[in-house]
Write a protein that holds these residues in place. Sequence first.
Motif, PDB file in Angstrom:
ATOM      1  N   PRO A 137       0.824  -1.310   0.249  1.00 29.38           N
ATOM      2  CA  PRO A 137      -0.146   0.090   0.028  1.00 29.38           C
ATOM      3  C   PRO A 137       0.878   1.372   0.032  1.00 29.38           C
ATOM      4  O   PRO A 137       2.192   1.515   0.290  1.00 29.38           O
ATOM      5  N   ALA A 138       0.138   2.437  -0.278  1.00 32.32           N
ATOM      6  CA  ALA A 138       0.867   3.592  -0.179  1.00 32.32           C
ATOM      7  C   ALA A 138      -0.132   4.951   0.093  1.00 32.32           C
ATOM      8  O   ALA A 138      -1.066   4.739  -0.170  1.00 32.32           O
ATOM      9  N   PHE A 139       0.689   5.853   0.647  1.00 36.89           N
ATOM     10  CA  PHE A 139      -0.070   6.906   0.770  1.00 36.89           C
ATOM     11  C   PHE A 139       0.580   8.125   0.152  1.00 36.89           C
ATOM     12  O   PHE A 139       1.792   8.303  -0.139  1.00 36.89           O
ATOM     13  N   TYR A 140      -0.399   8.949  -0.540  1.00 33.74           N
ATOM     14  CA  TYR A 140       0.654  10.243  -1.373  1.00 33.74           C
ATOM     15  C   TYR A 140      -0.305  11.264  -0.940  1.00 33.74           C
ATOM     16  O   TYR A 140      -1.343  11.518  -0.520  1.00 33.74           O
ATOM     17  N   PHE A 141       0.432  12.656  -0.894  1.00 36.17           N
ATOM     18  CA  PHE A 141       0.191  13.866  -0.312  1.00 36.17           C
ATOM     19  C   PHE A 141       0.044  14.583  -1.781  1.00 36.17           C
ATOM     20  O   PHE A 141       1.425  14.854  -2.074  1.00 36.17           O
ATOM     21  N   HIS A 142      -0.914  15.508  -1.852  1.00 37.64           N
ATOM     22  CA  HIS A 142      -0.752  16.164  -3.032  1.00 37.64           C
ATOM     23  C   HIS A 142      -1.110  17.738  -2.781  1.00 37.64           C
ATOM     24  O   HIS A 142      -2.054  17.907  -2.041  1.00 37.64           O
ATOM     25  N   PHE A 143      -0.226  18.627  -3.143  1.00 41.84           N
ATOM     26  CA  PHE A 143      -0.417  19.877  -2.737  1.00 41.84           C
ATOM     27  C   PHE A 143      -0.825  20.744  -4.098  1.00 41.84           C
ATOM     28  O   PHE A 143       0.231  21.425  -4.622  1.00 41.84           O
TER      29      PHE A 143
ATOM     30  N   ASN B 282      -5.799  26.477  -3.791  1.00 41.28           N
ATOM     31  CA  ASN B 282      -7.120  25.850  -3.320  1.00 41.28           C
ATOM     32  C   ASN B 282      -8.134  26.883  -3.315  1.00 41.28           C
ATOM     33  O   ASN B 282      -9.340  26.601  -2.500  1.00 41.28           O
ATOM     34  N   GLN B 283      -8.015  27.965  -3.840  1.00 43.16           N
ATOM     35  CA  GLN B 283      -8.755  29.237  -4.003  1.00 43.16           C
ATOM     36  C   GLN B 283      -9.936  29.041  -5.239  1.00 43.16           C
ATOM     37  O   GLN B 283     -10.825  29.662  -5.340  1.00 43.16           O
ATOM     38  N   ASP B 284      -9.461  28.159  -6.001  1.00 44.30           N
ATOM     39  CA  ASP B 284     -10.200  28.303  -7.536  1.00 44.30           C
ATOM     40  C   ASP B 284     -11.193  27.189  -7.281  1.00 44.30           C
ATOM     41  O   ASP B 284     -10.684  25.987  -7.071  1.00 44.30           O
ATOM     42  N   THR B 285     -12.417  27.414  -7.334  1.00 43.31           N
ATOM     43  CA  THR B 285     -13.532  26.435  -7.011  1.00 43.31           C
ATOM     44  C   THR B 285     -13.563  25.245  -7.972  1.00 43.31           C
ATOM     45  O   THR B 285     -13.832  24.219  -8.063  1.00 43.31           O
ATOM     46  N   ALA B 286     -13.422  25.928  -9.358  1.00 39.65           N
ATOM     47  CA  ALA B 286     -13.390  25.115 -10.694  1.00 39.65           C
ATOM     48  C   ALA B 286     -12.310  23.887 -10.596  1.00 39.65           C
ATOM     49  O   ALA B 286     -12.364  22.733 -10.774  1.00 39.65           O
ATOM     50  N   PHE B 287     -11.026  24.289  -9.985  1.00 41.21           N
ATOM     51  CA  PHE B 287      -9.919  23.404 -10.033  1.00 41.21           C
ATOM     52  C   PHE B 287     -10.195  22.365  -8.812  1.00 41.21           C
ATOM     53  O   PHE B 287      -9.905  21.339  -8.997  1.00 41.21           O
ATOM     54  N   THR B 288     -10.834  22.877  -7.803  1.00 45.28           N
ATOM     55  CA  THR B 288     -11.151  21.926  -6.630  1.00 45.28           C
ATOM     56  C   THR B 288     -12.128  20.972  -6.965  1.00 45.28           C
ATOM     57  O   THR B 288     -11.838  19.756  -6.762  1.00 45.28           O
ATOM     58  N   ASP B 289     -13.127  21.179  -7.963  1.00 42.71           N
ATOM     59  CA  ASP B 289     -14.107  20.381  -8.315  1.00 42.71           C
ATOM     60  C   ASP B 289     -13.621  19.422  -9.429  1.00 42.71           C
ATOM     61  O   ASP B 289     -13.981  18.272  -9.273  1.00 42.71           O
ATOM     62  N   TYR B 290     -12.740  19.830  -9.904  1.00 41.45           N
ATOM     63  CA  TYR B 290     -11.802  19.090 -10.933  1.00 41.45           C
ATOM     64  C   TYR B 290     -11.209  17.910 -10.392  1.00 41.45           C
ATOM     65  O   TYR B 290     -11.326  16.666 -10.526  1.00 41.45           O
TER      66      TYR B 290
ATOM     67  N   ALA C 151     -10.099  12.923  -0.488  1.00 45.36           N
ATOM     68  CA  ALA C 151      -8.711  13.072  -0.813  1.00 45.36           C
ATOM     69  C   ALA C 151      -8.498  14.663  -1.072  1.00 45.36           C
ATOM     70  O   ALA C 151      -7.435  15.058  -0.437  1.00 45.36           O
ATOM     71  N   VAL C 152      -9.265  15.223  -1.544  1.00 46.43           N
ATOM     72  CA  VAL C 152      -9.246  16.506  -1.739  1.00 46.43           C
ATOM     73  C   VAL C 152      -9.178  17.397  -0.506  1.00 46.43           C
ATOM     74  O   VAL C 152      -8.401  18.397  -0.251  1.00 46.43           O
ATOM     75  N   VAL C 153     -10.185  17.116   0.156  1.00 49.72           N
ATOM     76  CA  VAL C 153     -10.359  17.714   1.325  1.00 49.72           C
ATOM     77  C   VAL C 153      -9.008  17.570   2.600  1.00 49.72           C
ATOM     78  O   VAL C 153      -8.580  18.613   2.971  1.00 49.72           O
ATOM     79  N   GLY C 154      -8.578  16.464   2.433  1.00 49.18           N
ATOM     80  CA  GLY C 154      -7.478  15.961   3.338  1.00 49.18           C
ATOM     81  C   GLY C 154      -6.285  16.025   2.885  1.00 49.18           C
ATOM     82  O   GLY C 154      -5.249  15.996   3.636  1.00 49.18           O
ATOM     83  N   ARG C 155      -6.236  16.236   1.672  1.00 54.00           N
ATOM     84  CA  ARG C 155      -4.612  16.341   0.778  1.00 54.00           C
ATOM     85  C   ARG C 155      -4.140  15.038   0.814  1.00 54.00           C
ATOM     86  O   ARG C 155      -2.802  15.325   0.963  1.00 54.00           O
ATOM     87  N   ILE C 156      -4.550  13.911   1.002  1.00 54.49           N
ATOM     88  CA  ILE C 156      -4.126  12.605   1.074  1.00 54.49           C
ATOM     89  C   ILE C 156      -5.031  11.636   0.580  1.00 54.49           C
ATOM     90  O   ILE C 156      -6.263  11.825   0.691  1.00 54.49           O
ATOM     91  N   GLY C 157      -4.410  10.836   0.184  1.00 58.04           N
ATOM     92  CA  GLY C 157      -5.077   9.496  -0.795  1.00 58.04           C
ATOM     93  C   GLY C 157      -4.262   8.294  -0.678  1.00 58.04           C
ATOM     94  O   GLY C 157      -2.978   8.292   0.210  1.00 58.04           O
ATOM     95  N   GLN C 158      -4.847   7.081  -0.818  1.00 63.31           N
ATOM     96  CA  GLN C 158      -4.377   5.929  -0.646  1.00 63.31           C
ATOM     97  C   GLN C 158      -4.204   5.191  -2.081  1.00 63.31           C
ATOM     98  O   GLN C 158      -4.903   5.529  -2.927  1.00 63.31           O
TER      99      GLN C 158
END
Length: 231
Positions: free
Chosen positions: A140-146, A150-158, A167-174
């Motif tokens: 398994p792995a964890f990834y942190f994406h920065f 995070n101010q652009d709603t269109a980018f956040t939704d994408y 994953a987007v809210v926590g900036r972390i995924g599996q």
Amino acid sequence: MRQKAAIRSLFLAVVCLLAVSPVLAQKVQGEAGIGFMAISPNLTDTIANFAVGDMLYGVTVSYAVKPWLGVSTDVLYLGDSYYGPGSGMFNEGPSSWAGLQSASGDKANWKYYESFIYAPLSINLMAPLGIVRPYLGLGPAFYFHFPSTNQDTAFTDYLKTHYGSAAVVGRIGQGFTARVGFDVFLGDSLSIGAGYVVREDTPVTVFKDIGDLNFYKEKGYLFLVGRFYIK
């Protein structure tokens, strides 16, 4: 076809070495190692245009549970993935810079990107053959994406369409990681090695990606590693 045949041949060679490892195993149980990794940009970038200055870096810690079984964990910076182009128009990405089909201009013109920190945990089957130790790992792995913003709603939704809301809210995924490599021992407490590691950060597509050669390029990396050991 030649690339696929080469991958199959390398995989079979490692499996054969692992099959005979219990017979040839040295007394490495309880061995702990810590090291530094130099990792290339993904293979798409590396094949297209590579320079030593493009190497990325990370650290690794390993432990031999049995002579033929070990665990390792890494913390790796894997560079940036780009999205775009245009404000609110995301018809490209996530992709490396070299992987973008319509990339033009400077990177600074593409304001939507993510920086990746990857932390895989790998269960490794090892074949301690004298001073050379090939291994094959999976885990398994964890990834942190920065994200760049995070101010652009269109980018956040994408991003949510790709990673999911959590994953987007926590900036972390599996996800998952797999690797193949070898270490060459220069003494009882020092080794150098090389290998290839691939990341799967969208597990729902794993069965689709596993048969796609471009996946192994876009999310695959070559690495060099040096380790110090405590026995």
